[in-house]
Design an enzyme around this catalytic site. Structure first.
Site, PDB file in Angstrom:
ATOM      1  N   HIS A 192      77.302 -14.193  90.394  1.00  0.00           N
ATOM      2  CA  HIS A 192      76.198 -13.389  90.701  1.00  0.00           C
ATOM      3  C   HIS A 192      76.603 -12.038  90.967  1.00  0.00           C
ATOM      4  O   HIS A 192      75.888 -10.915  91.170  1.00  0.00           O
ATOM      5  CB  HIS A 192      75.320 -13.654  91.679  1.00  0.00           C
ATOM      6  N   GLU A 202      66.401 -13.678  79.209  1.00  0.00           N
ATOM      7  CA  GLU A 202      66.838 -12.123  79.117  1.00  0.00           C
ATOM      8  C   GLU A 202      66.948 -11.791  77.822  1.00  0.00           C
ATOM      9  O   GLU A 202      66.566 -10.541  77.595  1.00  0.00           O
ATOM     10  CB  GLU A 202      68.067 -12.154  80.023  1.00  0.00           C
ATOM     11  N   HIS A 226      76.303 -14.294  48.837  1.00  0.00           N
ATOM     12  CA  HIS A 226      75.955 -13.372  50.249  1.00  0.00           C
ATOM     13  C   HIS A 226      76.678 -12.107  50.264  1.00  0.00           C
ATOM     14  O   HIS A 226      75.935 -11.211  50.108  1.00  0.00           O
ATOM     15  CB  HIS A 226      76.518 -14.301  51.502  1.00  0.00           C
ATOM     16  N   HIS A 254      74.590  -7.943  50.139  1.00  0.00           N
ATOM     17  CA  HIS A 254      74.062  -9.387  49.779  1.00  0.00           C
ATOM     18  C   HIS A 254      72.829  -9.406  48.882  1.00  0.00           C
ATOM     19  O   HIS A 254      72.010  -9.267  49.104  1.00  0.00           O
ATOM     20  CB  HIS A 254      73.598  -9.885  51.067  1.00  0.00           C
TER      21      HIS A 254
HETATM   22  C1  TPP Z   1      74.237 -12.251  65.208  1.00  0.00           C
HETATM   23  C2  TPP Z   1      74.820 -12.111  63.770  1.00  0.00           C
HETATM   24  N1  TPP Z   1      75.916 -12.920  63.604  1.00  0.00           N
HETATM   25  C3  TPP Z   1      76.361 -12.773  62.358  1.00  0.00           C
HETATM   26  C4  TPP Z   1      76.087 -12.105  61.138  1.00  0.00           C
HETATM   27  C5  TPP Z   1      76.797 -11.957  60.043  1.00  0.00           C
HETATM   28  N2  TPP Z   1      75.916 -12.413  58.824  1.00  0.00           N
HETATM   29  C6  TPP Z   1      75.266 -11.788  58.224  1.00  0.00           C
HETATM   30  S1  TPP Z   1      74.144 -12.718  57.087  1.00  0.00           S
HETATM   31  C7  TPP Z   1      74.903 -14.337  57.554  1.00  0.00           C
HETATM   32  C8  TPP Z   1      74.298 -15.567  56.922  1.00  0.00           C
HETATM   33  C9  TPP Z   1      72.770 -15.694  57.286  1.00  0.00           C
HETATM   34  O1  TPP Z   1      72.532 -16.689  56.691  1.00  0.00           O
HETATM   35  P1  TPP Z   1      70.894 -16.760  56.392  1.00  0.00           P
HETATM   36  O2  TPP Z   1      70.103 -16.446  57.610  1.00  0.00           O
HETATM   37  O3  TPP Z   1      70.602 -18.383  56.046  1.00  0.00           O
HETATM   38  O4  TPP Z   1      70.667 -15.900  55.365  1.00  0.00           O
HETATM   39  P2  TPP Z   1      70.472 -16.212  53.852  1.00  0.00           P
HETATM   40  O5  TPP Z   1      71.709 -16.978  53.530  1.00  0.00           O
HETATM   41  O6  TPP Z   1      69.524 -16.808  53.449  1.00  0.00           O
HETATM   42  O7  TPP Z   1      70.693 -14.770  53.211  1.00  0.00           O
HETATM   43  C10 TPP Z   1      75.767 -13.830  58.601  1.00  0.00           C
HETATM   44  C11 TPP Z   1      76.271 -15.123  59.455  1.00  0.00           C
HETATM   45  C12 TPP Z   1      74.948 -11.266  61.610  1.00  0.00           C
HETATM   46  N3  TPP Z   1      74.507 -10.277  60.833  1.00  0.00           N
HETATM   47  N4  TPP Z   1      74.412 -11.094  62.830  1.00  0.00           N
END
Ligand code: TPP
Length: 700
Positions: free
Chosen positions: A490, A429, A277, A29
């Site tokens: 549970h 948790e 991205h 990215h």
């Molecule tokens: C728990 C989780 N879900 C999905 C992803 C896949 N993922 C990587 S980057 C991203 C988008 C993140 O967006 P943002 O936090 O706004 O970052 P930016 O666009 O600023 O780089 C996703 C969904 C991940 N890394 N972790």
């Protein structure tokens, strides 16, 4: 060149390294790294108290890149600051943590610039990030740790611990529920050593946050009792610096800095496009972006003259002098407070104090017995006194999990009492798991607890503790159908199987009071793996260890608890936890009928798998094919121990709501059933000619 020019040159170096690395790897990215380069530059070169020559100096500021997909930011910084590598024995090496060659080989096998920040793989990475939300939640654990360390170890004129924690996050991190749990607790605990910087760029992978995330983040954090600052220009490093100074001045609450930014800053076409991205820019756009930065268009991985020197003059000098001053301070501290200094040394190396296991109890035979959780509570109270930095708590179930430290002087950890060892995570948790990781990364010895069924809620963090090789401890009680009337919501069923599937994690399900003690003895000595202790709600009979084997066998994962005369069994009953006493009862019955049975107590698959083949064969002789595994949980996985000729008495459903006794009957966890199954498979084994037919009444 002026300092202003050098600042810009350094920022653009971070940007172009990221662009080139992503382009070369053809994955990653680039956009976020391009936009956040000024922010990370400012934090590192102007503010962070971090010594690149000693990246594990205990009083360093912590930097957490929670939006781990922007890992190139970290690789650029570690490279440009000349951060040194550290080995597994905590020795500072001469070699750099991340070389330019690593960056050229971004995301390739063996490179110290992997896809996401990985603690334990790259020196200078404070925690593994990538699963969004984990980094910021973990940073709360780091902030709690700093408060605790400062309270215990700082003395007049000796500020041994006074560091801050900076964490960068994006929309993704703040959308994840764990961020709310963690931020709420951080606000409650008034963690003013904690600063999150939110990259507010209105974009995630699917596009504009208009389609998903329109909440008022500032209002949300104000309601958590955070200080909220807003910055309108992600490229204005003086403003960023100013906001960070504001954080330093803010007392009694954490700080959130909301930074308005544009993904892919500098790229003429990629503003606000989701493509920025997960895709490289492509050769044409790389060239035009470099042109926009005033960079030579066709040179890759360029670090212009003066950039490394600029970092040396900033973070290098500042970090080295802070580290040097601290080292002198600590030497004087050691002279004045030698015992406390020794504690800090031991903690840093993940060692235990001498006599850490003194006063551990031994339990006599008792048919009534004790609940696993009860024994755990007693042991924990002894260990926490012996090991000053052992601390933790539960997600609001302390009185059920028996994790409360009740001895004189064991306080609650609260904003006003940051030296307390009883942490109250609240019903959070997931954050608890991440916070436990943060505490462990800060070299404390933490535990977190809840009902076993709710381990699911903490699982992403548990997985990371295994990946990071952290000796975190998770205490999960109410491990099967023991809380009968609560019913299937549970009653854990698949949890043992699913947690056993996590590599690098030690799970123990002890079967009586003495096995619980031995389980703790094993767990406490782990230095680089997390442990899960799975305990019963209900009382389990304490076995007569003169008649049966010593519970010290727990250290080998599985051991022969009761055996056929002469050690030549025809059938092996393998059990864990509450099913141990059931197996023993069935065994006695089988023996009384002349059947040579053996009981193997197997509290830990993982530890057993690490024993020699010879030992494993001595416990489960390959010749003995008639085997029954008994566990009040999913049968999934037990085939590996019972083989094709064996049987598993386990669960195929989610259980039911009823008193335990009725459930045991309903689901077949009774000695008669075990005996029946044993005889059944012996019958089969005879008919297949696996063993010599013998009358059931003949003595063995
Ligand atoms: C728990 C989780 N879900 C999905 C992803 C896949 N993922 C990587 S980057 C991203 C988008 C993140 O967006 P943002 O936090 O706004 O970052 P930016 O666009 O600023 O780089 C996703 C969904 C991940 N890394 N972790």
């Amino acid at each position: 060149m002026t300092n202003v020019e050098l600042d810009q040159l350094s920022i653009n170096t971070i940007r172009t390294l990221s662009i080139d690395a992503v382009q070369e790897a053809n994955s990653g990215h680039p956009g976020t790294a391009m936009a956040l380069a000024p922010l990370v530059y400012t934090i590192w070169n102007r503010v962070l108290r971090f010594d690149p020559q000693d990246p594990i100096w205990p009083n360093r500021d912590r930097f957490v890149l929670s939006n781990g997909h922007a890992s190139m930011l970290l690789w650029s910084l570690l490279h440009l600051t000349g951060t040194r590598a550290v080995n597994a024995d905590y020795e500072r090496l001469e070699e750099p943590s991340v070389t330019l060659e690593d960056i050229r080989r971004f995301r390739q096998l063996g490179s110290k610039a992997p896809g996401h920040p990985e603690y334990h793989w790259v020196s200078g990475v404070e925690t593994t990030t990538g699963p969004l939300g984990q980094g910021i939640a973990t940073s709360v654990g780091m902030a709690i740790a700093e408060k605790w360390l400062a309270t215990r170890y700082n003395k007049p004129a000796f500020n041994i611990f006074d560091y801050n924690i900076y964490s960068i996050c994006g929309d993704g991190c703040l959308m994840e529920g764990v961020s709310s749990e963690a931020a709420s607790l951080a606000g409650h605990l008034a963690l003013d050593n904690l600063c999150w910087i939110y990259d507010h760029n209105h974009i995630t992978i699917e596009g504009s946050t208009q389609i998903t995330f329109t909440e008022d983040v500032a209002a949300r954090f104000l309601s958590y009792r955070w200080n909220v600052l807003r910055l309108g220009d992600a490229n204005n490093i003086d403003q960023i610096d100013c906001a960070l100074q504001e954080f330093h001045k803010t007392k009694d609450r954490p700080t959130l800095i909301i930074l308005d930014s544009h993904i892919g800053y500098g790229s003429p076409h990629r503003h606000d496009t989701a493509a920025a991205h997960g895709e490289p820019l492509g050769p044409d756009e790389v060239r035009s972006t470099k042109r926009a930065y005033g960079w030579p268009e066709d040179v890759q991985f360029r670090v212009p003259e003066g950039v490394r020197e600029h970092f040396s003059a900033g973070i290098g000098i500042r970090g080295a002098s802070a580290c040097r001053e601290w080292t002198t301070l600590f030497a004087n501290y050691r002279a004045k407070y030698p015992e406390l200094a020794t504690e800090i040394d031991q903690m840093q190396r993940r060692e235990l104090p001498v006599n850490w296991d003194c006063n551990l109890p031994v339990f006599p035979e008792d048919p009534e017995g004790l609940a696993g959780r009860e024994v755990s509570g007693k042991v924990l109270n002894i260990l926490a006194r012996n090991i000053p930095w052992l601390l933790g708590g539960s997600a609001d179930l302390g009185s059920s999990n028996k994790t409360l430290l009740t001895y004189q002087g064991a306080e609650d950890f609260q904003a006003a009492t940051p030296g307390g060892k009883n942490l109250h995570f609240g019903i959070r948790e997931h954050a608890m798991g991440a916070i436990v990781n943060g505490l462990s990364l800060s070299k404390l010895r933490p535990y977190g607890a809840t009902f076993f069924i709710f381990s699911d809620y903490a699982r992403p963090a548990i997985r990371l503790s295994a990946l990071m090789e952290l000796p975190a401890i998770f205490i999960f009680t109410h491990d099967a159908m023991g809380d009968g009337e609560d019913g299937p919501t549970h009653q854990p069923v698949e949890h043992l199987a699913s947690l056993r599937a996590i590599p690098g994690l030690t799970l123990l399900r002890p079967g009586d009071a003495n096995e619980v003690v031995e389980a703790y003895r094993v767990i406490m000595q782990l230095r680089h793996r997390p442990a899960i202790l799975v305990l019963s709600r209900q009382a389990l009979p304490t076995l007569n260890r003169r008649k049966y084997a010593s519970a010290s066998g727990v250290a080998r994962g599985a051991y022969v608890l009761a055996d056929a005369l002469g050690g030549k069994p025809d059938i092996i009953l393998i059990a864990t936890g509450s099913e141990i006493s059931l197996a023993v009862q069935a065994h006695e019955k089988l023996v009384s009928e002349g059947i040579c049975s053996r009981v193997v107590s197997m509290p830990s698959w993982d530890i057993f798998e690490h024993q020699t083949q010879e030992y494993r064969d001595s416990v489960l002789p390959p010749m003995v094919k008639a085997r029954v595994a008994i566990e009040q949980a999913s049968t999934f996985g037990w085939e590996r121990y019972v083989g094709n000729s064996g049987r598993v008495i386990g669960m195929q459903t989610f259980g039911a709501s009823a008193p335990l006794k009725e459930l045991q009957k309903e689901f077949g966890f009774e000695p008669e059933r075990v005996v029946l199954v044993a005889k059944e498979i012996l019958g089969k084994a005879y008919s297949r000619g696996n063993i010599k037919k013998r009358s059931f009444s003949a003595p063995c």
